[in-house]
Motif scaffolding. Structure first.
Motif, PDB file in Angstrom:
ATOM      1  N   GLY A 129       0.848  -1.054  -0.049  1.00 14.79           N
ATOM      2  CA  GLY A 129       0.038   0.013  -0.114  1.00 14.79           C
ATOM      3  C   GLY A 129       0.835   1.123   0.053  1.00 14.79           C
ATOM      4  O   GLY A 129       0.260   2.338  -0.176  1.00 14.79           O
ATOM      5  N   ASN A 130       2.361   1.140   0.016  1.00 12.51           N
ATOM      6  CA  ASN A 130       2.900   2.295  -0.060  1.00 12.51           C
ATOM      7  C   ASN A 130       3.430   2.749  -1.522  1.00 12.51           C
ATOM      8  O   ASN A 130       4.102   2.005  -2.442  1.00 12.51           O
ATOM      9  CB  ASN A 130       4.326   1.917   0.639  1.00 12.51           C
ATOM     10  CG  ASN A 130       5.428   3.070   0.968  1.00 12.51           C
ATOM     11  OD1 ASN A 130       5.233   3.935   0.041  1.00 12.51           O
ATOM     12  ND2 ASN A 130       5.916   3.152   2.045  1.00 12.51           N
ATOM     13  N   LYS A 131       2.980   3.831  -2.070  1.00 11.56           N
ATOM     14  CA  LYS A 131       3.195   4.412  -3.192  1.00 11.56           C
ATOM     15  C   LYS A 131       4.527   4.573  -3.615  1.00 11.56           C
ATOM     16  O   LYS A 131       4.967   4.203  -4.458  1.00 11.56           O
ATOM     17  CB  LYS A 131       2.062   5.437  -3.658  1.00 11.56           C
ATOM     18  CG  LYS A 131       0.756   5.353  -3.586  1.00 11.56           C
ATOM     19  CD  LYS A 131       0.099   6.655  -3.872  1.00 11.56           C
ATOM     20  CE  LYS A 131      -1.416   6.403  -4.102  1.00 11.56           C
ATOM     21  NZ  LYS A 131      -2.447   7.382  -4.208  1.00 11.56           N
ATOM     22  N   ASP A 132       5.381   5.076  -2.486  1.00 11.81           N
ATOM     23  CA  ASP A 132       6.910   5.123  -2.729  1.00 11.81           C
ATOM     24  C   ASP A 132       7.424   4.052  -3.034  1.00 11.81           C
ATOM     25  O   ASP A 132       8.078   3.957  -3.919  1.00 11.81           O
ATOM     26  CB  ASP A 132       7.562   5.759  -1.611  1.00 11.81           C
ATOM     27  CG  ASP A 132       6.813   7.342  -1.374  1.00 11.81           C
ATOM     28  OD1 ASP A 132       6.718   8.045  -2.359  1.00 11.81           O
ATOM     29  OD2 ASP A 132       6.488   7.760  -0.430  1.00 11.81           O
ATOM     30  N   TYR A 133       7.103   2.827  -2.182  1.00 10.52           N
ATOM     31  CA  TYR A 133       7.759   1.440  -2.735  1.00 10.52           C
ATOM     32  C   TYR A 133       7.266   1.042  -3.958  1.00 10.52           C
ATOM     33  O   TYR A 133       7.960   0.366  -4.664  1.00 10.52           O
ATOM     34  CB  TYR A 133       7.058   0.442  -1.536  1.00 10.52           C
ATOM     35  CG  TYR A 133       7.366  -0.973  -2.202  1.00 10.52           C
ATOM     36  CD1 TYR A 133       8.776  -1.452  -2.007  1.00 10.52           C
ATOM     37  CD2 TYR A 133       6.390  -1.743  -2.726  1.00 10.52           C
ATOM     38  CE1 TYR A 133       8.731  -2.765  -2.292  1.00 10.52           C
ATOM     39  CE2 TYR A 133       6.624  -2.966  -2.985  1.00 10.52           C
ATOM     40  CZ  TYR A 133       7.779  -3.447  -2.940  1.00 10.52           C
ATOM     41  OH  TYR A 133       8.002  -4.672  -3.499  1.00 10.52           O
ATOM     42  N   GLU A 134       6.165   1.304  -4.365  1.00 12.76           N
ATOM     43  CA  GLU A 134       5.618   0.887  -5.780  1.00 12.76           C
ATOM     44  C   GLU A 134       6.505   1.424  -6.699  1.00 12.76           C
ATOM     45  O   GLU A 134       6.731   0.679  -7.865  1.00 12.76           O
ATOM     46  CB  GLU A 134       4.095   0.926  -5.919  1.00 12.76           C
ATOM     47  CG  GLU A 134       3.207   0.119  -4.776  1.00 12.76           C
ATOM     48  CD  GLU A 134       1.582   0.616  -4.985  1.00 12.76           C
ATOM     49  OE1 GLU A 134       1.364   1.472  -5.699  1.00 12.76           O
ATOM     50  OE2 GLU A 134       0.972  -0.008  -4.409  1.00 12.76           O
ATOM     51  N   LYS A 135       6.781   2.627  -6.668  1.00 13.71           N
ATOM     52  CA  LYS A 135       7.542   3.191  -7.563  1.00 13.71           C
ATOM     53  C   LYS A 135       8.824   2.762  -7.841  1.00 13.71           C
ATOM     54  O   LYS A 135       9.564   2.520  -8.798  1.00 13.71           O
ATOM     55  CB  LYS A 135       7.566   4.810  -7.322  1.00 13.71           C
ATOM     56  CG  LYS A 135       6.226   5.665  -7.533  1.00 13.71           C
ATOM     57  CD  LYS A 135       6.369   7.091  -7.160  1.00 13.71           C
ATOM     58  CE  LYS A 135       5.204   7.950  -7.261  1.00 13.71           C
ATOM     59  NZ  LYS A 135       5.317   9.400  -7.063  1.00 13.71           N
ATOM     60  N   MET A 136       9.578   2.509  -6.481  1.00 14.97           N
ATOM     61  CA  MET A 136      10.751   2.052  -6.472  1.00 14.97           C
ATOM     62  C   MET A 136      10.915   0.384  -6.997  1.00 14.97           C
ATOM     63  O   MET A 136      11.919   0.012  -7.793  1.00 14.97           O
ATOM     64  CB  MET A 136      11.440   2.162  -5.006  1.00 14.97           C
ATOM     65  CG  MET A 136      11.642   3.303  -4.330  1.00 14.97           C
ATOM     66  SD  MET A 136      12.638   4.381  -5.716  1.00 14.97           S
ATOM     67  CE  MET A 136      11.384   5.284  -6.475  1.00 14.97           C
ATOM     68  N   ALA A 137       9.935  -0.078  -6.791  1.00 15.27           N
ATOM     69  CA  ALA A 137       9.771  -1.659  -7.126  1.00 15.27           C
ATOM     70  C   ALA A 137       9.710  -1.794  -8.688  1.00 15.27           C
ATOM     71  O   ALA A 137      10.242  -2.600  -9.112  1.00 15.27           O
ATOM     72  CB  ALA A 137       8.626  -2.322  -6.452  1.00 15.27           C
ATOM     73  N   GLU A 138       8.902  -0.931  -9.129  1.00 12.26           N
ATOM     74  CA  GLU A 138       8.605  -0.627 -10.697  1.00 12.26           C
ATOM     75  C   GLU A 138      10.132  -0.093 -11.376  1.00 12.26           C
ATOM     76  O   GLU A 138      10.394  -0.713 -12.480  1.00 12.26           O
ATOM     77  CB  GLU A 138       7.615   0.230 -10.996  1.00 12.26           C
ATOM     78  CG  GLU A 138       7.320   0.673 -12.463  1.00 12.26           C
ATOM     79  CD  GLU A 138       6.371   1.620 -12.725  1.00 12.26           C
ATOM     80  OE1 GLU A 138       6.106   1.762 -13.995  1.00 12.26           O
ATOM     81  OE2 GLU A 138       5.639   2.202 -11.790  1.00 12.26           O
ATOM     82  N   ARG A 139      10.691   0.504 -10.648  1.00  8.85           N
ATOM     83  CA  ARG A 139      11.952   1.032 -11.065  1.00  8.85           C
ATOM     84  C   ARG A 139      12.984   0.011 -11.049  1.00  8.85           C
ATOM     85  O   ARG A 139      13.798  -0.359 -12.088  1.00  8.85           O
ATOM     86  CB  ARG A 139      12.708   2.206 -10.298  1.00  8.85           C
ATOM     87  CG  ARG A 139      13.915   2.724 -10.948  1.00  8.85           C
ATOM     88  CD  ARG A 139      14.324   3.919  -9.621  1.00  8.85           C
ATOM     89  NE  ARG A 139      15.588   4.554 -10.206  1.00  8.85           N
ATOM     90  CZ  ARG A 139      15.600   5.706 -10.878  1.00  8.85           C
ATOM     91  NH1 ARG A 139      14.360   6.101 -11.153  1.00  8.85           N
ATOM     92  NH2 ARG A 139      16.576   6.248 -11.363  1.00  8.85           N
TER      93      ARG A 139
END
Length: 310
Positions: A129-139
């Motif tokens: 649920g952490n949008k910052d994590y989701e961005k880094m995972a996608e990166r």
């Protein structure tokens, strides 16, 4: 020639310099769906049923004749990354063959290397649920997947990886110029009979979480995937082998790692060093390992080892 052929392949895959007429990924040759590194993989057979072997490519054995401990041992399976062009590995690459490879690549009719699809499992705390994590995972995934989009490679099988650490500085920590809070990103996965953690962290006003993610992605691609695709051991666990020359590690330990750890301890920072630890029951979701090796089938590392230089 082994090194020359491999360097050509790496430049094609990493550089994404192959222009493919149609962006559709070419189909894997039949042999790549039935065998790995020259060893047959029976359809539906569990990985654990396979015998532990090494690459059947003579070029690998010849290149490592003075250092056989650098050659990987594994249970052959179709999840493993693999260089498929034997000429690039076995000292049989000629100018005519190289030109033919380039032509077939430009037409989207050949594959030089396979990669497993990555299943990235979120960390236990602070990821879901952490949008910052989701961005880094996608990166992280985008960096890995860029290899398969080069036109010289294709997917085969899968590999499960778990995010072990994800720490982003808070808004207040970012606003405070005197803050020594850390940014950190780390992944873990089983390999060579143990659990390998690759991580990166930084602190200070210029600390960048994006840089940490990129650093881990590079370590994973260059230090794990490419050596394994050649039938070689990864660049991290190999440093713990009794035959490995520890002089470089000692130099790093004495001149860099200890002072850095001292600074982090002073500020109460968690140690996010890359490390190798035993596989436990908590890691069942990550099994079977990409190389098929099970707990206790690798180097005995006791309770674990830290990689000071990584």
């Amino acid at each position: 020639m082994f090194r020359a052929g491999v360097l050509i392949a790496i430049s094609l895959v990493m550089g994404g310099c192959v222009t493919v007429a149609q962006r559709k990924t070419p189909e894997l040759p039949i042999t790549a769906t039935e065998a790995a590194f020259g060893h047959k993989v029976p359809p539906g057979a569990p990985v654990a049923a396979q015998k532990i072997v090494s690459s059947n490519h003579p070029g690998v054995r010849q290149q490592m004749v003075q250092a056989p401990w650098r050659v990987a041992h594994f249970r052959p399976n179709l999840n493993m990354p693999e260089f498929l062009n034997s000429d690039m590995i076995n000292d049989t690459l000629t100018e005519q063959k190289a030109a033919d490879i380039q032509r077939r690549l430009s037409q989207g009719k050949t594959v030089l290397m396979t990669f497993p699809r990555i299943t990235l499992i979120p960390c236990d705390e602070g990821c879901l649920g952490n949008k910052d994590y989701e961005k880094m995972a996608e990166r992280f995934l985008r960096s890995y997947e860029s290899m398969a989009s080069s036109g010289a490679s294709a997917y085969r099988g899968e590999m499960k990886i778990k995010v072990r650490w994800f720490r982003k500085k808070s808004f207040i920590e970012n606003m405070n110029p005197l803050s020594f809070a850390q940014q950190a990103f780390g992944i873990e996965f089983p390999i060579e009979g143990n659990m390998l953690t690759l991580s990166s962290s930084s602190f200070g006003t210029k600390a960048s979480l994006e840089d940490c993610v990129d650093d881990v992605a590079t370590k994973f691609k260059i230090g794990v995937i490419f050596p394994m695709a050649l039938g070689m051991r990864n660049y991290f666990t190999i440093t713990l082998d009794p035959s490995y020359d520890p002089s470089v590690m000692n130099y790093v330990n004495n001149s860099l790692a200890a002072p850095v750890r001292g600074v982090k301890d002073f500020f109460g920072h968690e140690d996010y060093s890359s490390r190798l630890e035993p596989i436990t029951s908590a890691h069942q979701m990550l099994l079977p390992a990409i190389d098929g090796l099970q707990a206790s089938e690798g180097i005995d590392i006791g309770k674990g080892k830290l990689f000071n230089s990584f």
